[in-house]
Every structure is written in structure tokens, then in C-alpha cells.
Design an enzyme around this catalytic site. Structure first.
Site, PDB file in Angstrom:
ATOM      1  N   HIS A  20     -31.813  19.377  -6.586  1.00 37.21           N
ATOM      2  CA  HIS A  20     -31.990  20.395  -5.529  1.00 37.21           C
ATOM      3  C   HIS A  20     -32.594  19.728  -4.292  1.00 37.21           C
ATOM      4  O   HIS A  20     -33.529  18.941  -4.404  1.00 37.21           O
ATOM      5  CB  HIS A  20     -32.920  21.501  -6.018  1.00 37.21           C
ATOM      6  CG  HIS A  20     -33.271  22.493  -4.942  1.00 37.21           C
ATOM      7  ND1 HIS A  20     -32.392  23.470  -4.536  1.00 37.21           N
ATOM      8  CD2 HIS A  20     -34.385  22.629  -4.182  1.00 37.21           C
ATOM      9  CE1 HIS A  20     -32.962  24.187  -3.568  1.00 37.21           C
ATOM     10  NE2 HIS A  20     -34.188  23.692  -3.351  1.00 37.21           N
ATOM     11  N   LEU A  37      -1.787  21.605   6.741  1.00 33.54           N
ATOM     12  CA  LEU A  37      -3.112  22.125   7.084  1.00 33.54           C
ATOM     13  C   LEU A  37      -4.045  21.009   7.534  1.00 33.54           C
ATOM     14  O   LEU A  37      -4.810  21.173   8.494  1.00 33.54           O
ATOM     15  CB  LEU A  37      -3.714  22.867   5.892  1.00 33.54           C
ATOM     16  CG  LEU A  37      -2.991  24.160   5.476  1.00 33.54           C
ATOM     17  CD1 LEU A  37      -3.646  24.764   4.243  1.00 33.54           C
ATOM     18  CD2 LEU A  37      -2.960  25.172   6.616  1.00 33.54           C
ATOM     19  N   GLU A  38      -3.991  19.858   6.863  1.00 31.93           N
ATOM     20  CA  GLU A  38      -4.873  18.750   7.238  1.00 31.93           C
ATOM     21  C   GLU A  38      -4.559  18.255   8.650  1.00 31.93           C
ATOM     22  O   GLU A  38      -5.452  18.130   9.494  1.00 31.93           O
ATOM     23  CB  GLU A  38      -4.729  17.611   6.236  1.00 31.93           C
ATOM     24  CG  GLU A  38      -5.355  17.904   4.884  1.00 31.93           C
ATOM     25  CD  GLU A  38      -5.238  16.761   3.887  1.00 31.93           C
ATOM     26  OE1 GLU A  38      -5.743  16.910   2.760  1.00 31.93           O
ATOM     27  OE2 GLU A  38      -4.634  15.728   4.228  1.00 31.93           O
ATOM     28  N   GLY A  89       0.784  -1.241   0.000  1.00 31.52           N
ATOM     29  CA  GLY A  89       0.000   0.000   0.000  1.00 31.52           C
ATOM     30  C   GLY A  89       0.804   1.274   0.000  1.00 31.52           C
ATOM     31  O   GLY A  89       0.273   2.348  -0.268  1.00 31.52           O
TER      32      GLY A  89
END
Length: 466
Positions: free
Chosen positions: A444, A186-187, A39
């Protein structure tokens, strides 16, 4: 000695996807991974674990700040169980990596654990618990990247840390200093801010997320300041020292004055560097660039015709989905097909809340290229869906060619921007005009109505709901 049509070195999103596609196309395939789990960075210490912590911390923040407004009363104090949060994060990682194991078995791909090192252009030595050698007609290098640092910073992995250590802290920092105002900083800064840390961001450039459209940077800056982040742009860090459980960061501000920041943890997130340690590329004759990247042509082929490279180890944005696209492209090229990647249509995402996402050209890039364009922008707070969910920050901005109306770039900040950007990618893949998108029916109430309204604003210079 085992022989293969293709050997892939590295099992991140570029490597494992390349291996799967090679196997699907009928090639006998091997994948080599130095760690005991597949991974790569993304699944183990990057995209997946960081999103797990972002989601967990988001739930906590909603519980303490917004539940009562929604009419949800929880008796007693709401507390963070950081240990459980990290445990859940790891379970998400484990489930995801075990899925890669399954895919390797399903596609009959041989997995080798150890460091893959070229002996020559067609032979690879694998140094693990036992040393093995394999032969490969073609090799795909997908060894990824590692966190960068600054020459004068010593990462001790305890108080002065990278993103890898930030994903498994045993305590919530009192004051987390983040060097670097890009995506990673930032995360992770937002994760610990939500959990109660004071967070100070120090960025060398004059704005955070400096590679994105300036409107995105400006909006995120406003959002983070509202969330009580301390944002310090145009600051050049010159020293990081640890004194016991304190970390002192000194920097020069834009006036050239020295300023000092003191915290108990310092996250160094100044980017990532290509990782080729142990690859022994020179033995195969493979050239590297001055920046340590594998040198490739437009087909991601190195100067050695049977060796290719994908992902963070080559030029371009260091993004998991970019690596995966390249993995597929190389597999198909080896199989004799003629695939193509449009790098202009690889989206970029910041997974803070609100999220930020973009595809195509920024306004600054269009100005620099001298391309005449028009702009349509619509605020998220004007949407019924945003009001219903209390996600009012952000906007959608569409840049279109002034003459042809073709969409050249889409930039957005808002709830679910990471998912919404796919609509823009599809539109631009088919070279849609802003009018095309403005005439599409959008359900909507949804967040994506902002895309329709921004397209209307770009086409007719006026949105319906503004």
C-alpha cells in the site's frame, strides 16, 4: 551448401525467440529475414514503435493538462515537435533491433537476408542480393502478418494509411478517421488525439474492442468519449475515397442510413492477415487453411512432419508474446522435450491510457458455456494510489467459479493494467481461488490493491474499501 538442424523463416518475436531456444538446446540454427533488420512487425512497425509514440504523446498531454495541477509551471507555450518524436521512436526501434543482432551472434545463429522460399521439405532458397540455398532437417515458419484492408479500399500510404504509415507521419492530422475500433486503431488514435487531432472511430461491431469483456468495452468507450473521441459503433463502412488532401468515408449506421465522415487522413485498422507471400509452401507440401493460415496440429506441426509454424501465421490471437511462447514450444518439441502452452492464459492488452488488460474467460463466454460464476469488481478511483497519480478511471473485475471459487477470468482497465495483469496470470496458472488472492498482502499504496479488493468482492461479496 550449408546444412542446419533448424531453419527459421521470419525474425519477429516468434522467429527470433525460436531460433535462440533452438541454439540454446544445441541445434545448429539459421534464421532467414527478408528485410535488412531483424525483429519483424513487432519491433519495427508494431508493438515497440507504437508504445514509444504512446509514451511520448502521454508526456505531452500530461504537460499541457496536468503539470500545473501538480505545481509544475512551465513558462511559454508547450509545443509538439513531431519530427523529434518520430526520431526518438526510431532510436528506440534501432536499439531494440540491434539487441536482436547481438543475440543472434551470441547464440551463433547464422542470419540470412532475403526471402525464404521452399524448394522442397528440406531445402530453402533464399532470394536476396544473391541467391543462396540451404538444407534444414527442421523448419519453423514464422512469417507473421500484414495489415488487412477491405476489398473496396485502396491504401495509398499517403492519406489512406495502415498502422505502418501512421507510425511515421510528417504532420499531425487535423481530423484522423480510424476504421476499426480494435487495439491498433484505438492506440494510434489516442497518440494523435493527444497531439491535437480530431479523431473519429468507426467500428462495425456494436462496441469497441469487441473481443474483450463487455465491461472493458463499456469503460473504454466512456473514457474515450470523455477524451473527446467520436465513437461510432454498429457502422458498416462501404466506401473510402480520396479527394486531394481530403478523405471521405461513407458508412451505413445501425438504422441503415448512410452517413459521411470527412478527414485529412484515414487509418484502416481492420485487423491483420497471415503473411505467406513468397514462401512457396506448396513446394514443401505444406497445407494452408481457407483463411490463408498455415495449418498446424496441437504441437504446431504442419502436415509435413519436419515443418512447424508459429505466431500470426497460425490460428489464434495475433500477439507477440503468444508467438514467442510458441517459438519456445516448437524448439523444445524438436529437441525431444514435452512443453505445453495454455492458450487460455495468454493475456491481452490495450496500451491506451488508461490501459486495458485481460486473461481467461469473459463474462459472455462463461454465460455461453453455461458455467455458474460469481463476480467481484472494484473501481480504481477508490485507491489512494490512483488519487495520488490522478489516474481515477477503470476497475478490476474478477470472475470466479461459483462452486469452487477458482478464478476463471480477470479483466481490468486502469493505470499500469498491462503490468498488473501478470499477477492474474500467475494466480490462474496455479489455479488460485479468489479467496487465495484476497488473503495475499498487497503493498500500500499500489494499483494492484484493486486486484485484492476485487477478489474480496468475489469471495465475500464485499470489498474492504467500498
Amino acid at each position: 551448401m550449408n546444412s542446419y538442424d533448424v531453419a527459421v523463416i521470419g525474425s519477429g518475436p516468434g522467429g527470433y525467440v525460436a531460433a535462440i531456444r533452438c541454439a540454446q538446446l544445441g541445434m545448429k540454427t539459421a534464421i532467414i529475414e527478408k528485410y535488412s533488420v531483424l525483429g519483424g512487425t513487432c519491433l519495427n512497425v508494431g508493438c515497440i514503435p507504437s508504445k514509444a509514440l504512446l509514451d511520448s504523446s502521454h508526456h505531452y498531454e500530461d504537460a499541457i493538462k496536468h503539470f500545473s495541477e501538480h505545481g509544475i509551471d512551465i513558462p511559454g507555450d508547450i509545443k509538439v515537435n513531431l519530427k523529434q518524436m518520430i526520431t526518438r521512436k526510431q532510436s528506440v526501434v534501432d536499439q531494440t533491433t540491434s539487441g536482436i543482432d547481438f543475440l543472434m551472434k551470441k547464440n551463433k545463429i547464422d542470419v540470412y537476408e532475403g526471402i525464404g522460399s521452399f524448394k522442397d521439405a528440406t531445402h530453402i532458397t533464399i532470394s536476396g542480393n544473391e541467391s543462396t540455398e540451404i538444407e534444414a532437417k527442421n523448419t519453423i515458419i514464422a512469417t507473421g502478418s500484414k495489415p488487412s484492408t477491405l476489398p473496396f479500399i485502396k491504401i495509398d500510404k499517403e492519406r489512406i494509411i495502415t498502422s505502418t504509415e501512421a507510425l511515421k507521419l510528417t504532420e499531425i492530422p487535423k481530423h484522423l478517421i480510424v476504421i476499426g475500433g480494435g487495439v491498433i486503431g484505438l492506440e494510434l488514435g489516442q497518440v494523435y488525439k493527444r497531439l491535437g487531432a480530431e479523431v473519429t472511430v468507426i467500428e462495425y461491431m456494436d462496441r469497441i474492442v469487441p473481443t474483450m469483456d463487455s465491461a472493458v468495452s463499456k469503460e473504454l468507450n466512456k473514457v474515450f468519449k470523455k477524451q473527446k473521441f467520436s465513437i461510432n459503433t454498429s457502422h458498416k463502412v462501404k466506401s473510402v475515397e480520396r479527394n486531394g488532401n481530403e478523405v471521405i468515408v461513407k458508412a451505413d449506421n445501425k438504422k441503415g442510413e448512410e452517413v459521411s465522415f470527412t478527414g485529412d487522413y484515414c487509418l484502416v485498422s481492420v485487423g491483420r492477415r497471415p503473411y505467406t507471400d513468397g514462401l512457396n509452401a506448396e513446394a514443401a507440401g505444406v497445407k494452408l487453411t481457407e483463411r490463408g493460415q498455415i495449418e498446424v496440429n496441437a504441437h504446431l506441426q504442419t502436415n509435413v512432419s519436419n515443418i512447424y509454424a508459429v505466431g500470426d501465421v497460425v490460428k489464434g490471437a495475433m500477439l507477440a508474446h503468444k508467438a514467442s511462447e510458441e517459438g519456445v514450444l516448437v524448439a523444445e518439441i524438436i529437441a525431444g522435450q514435452k512443453p505445453h502452452i495454455d492458450y487460455n492464459l495468454i493475456p491481452g492488452v490495450v496500451y491506451t491510457w488508461p490501459e486495458a488488460a485481460a486473461v481467461g474467460k469473459t463474462e459472455e463466454e462463461l454465460k455461453e458455456a453455461g458455467i455458474a460464476y460469481k463476480t467481484g469488481q472494484f473501481p480504481m478511483r477508490a485507491l489512494g494510489r490512483s488519487r495520488a497519480s490522478m489516474d481515477l478511471d477503470g476497475f478490476v473485475k474478477i470472475l470466479a467459479d461459483k462452486t469452487t471459487d477458482e478464478i476463471l477470468g480477470v479483466h481490468m482497465v486502469g493505470a499500469r493494467a498491462a503490468d498488473m495483469i501478470a499477477e492474474a496470470v500467475v494466480a490462474m496458472e496455479y489455479r488460485a481461488s479468489a479467496e487465495d488472492v484476497s488473503r495475499m498482502s498487497h503493498a500500500h499504496p499500489t494499483f494492484t490493491e484493486a486486484i485484492k479488493e476485487a477478489a474480496l468482492a468475489a469471495t465475500d461479496d464485499i470489498a474492504l474499501h467500498m
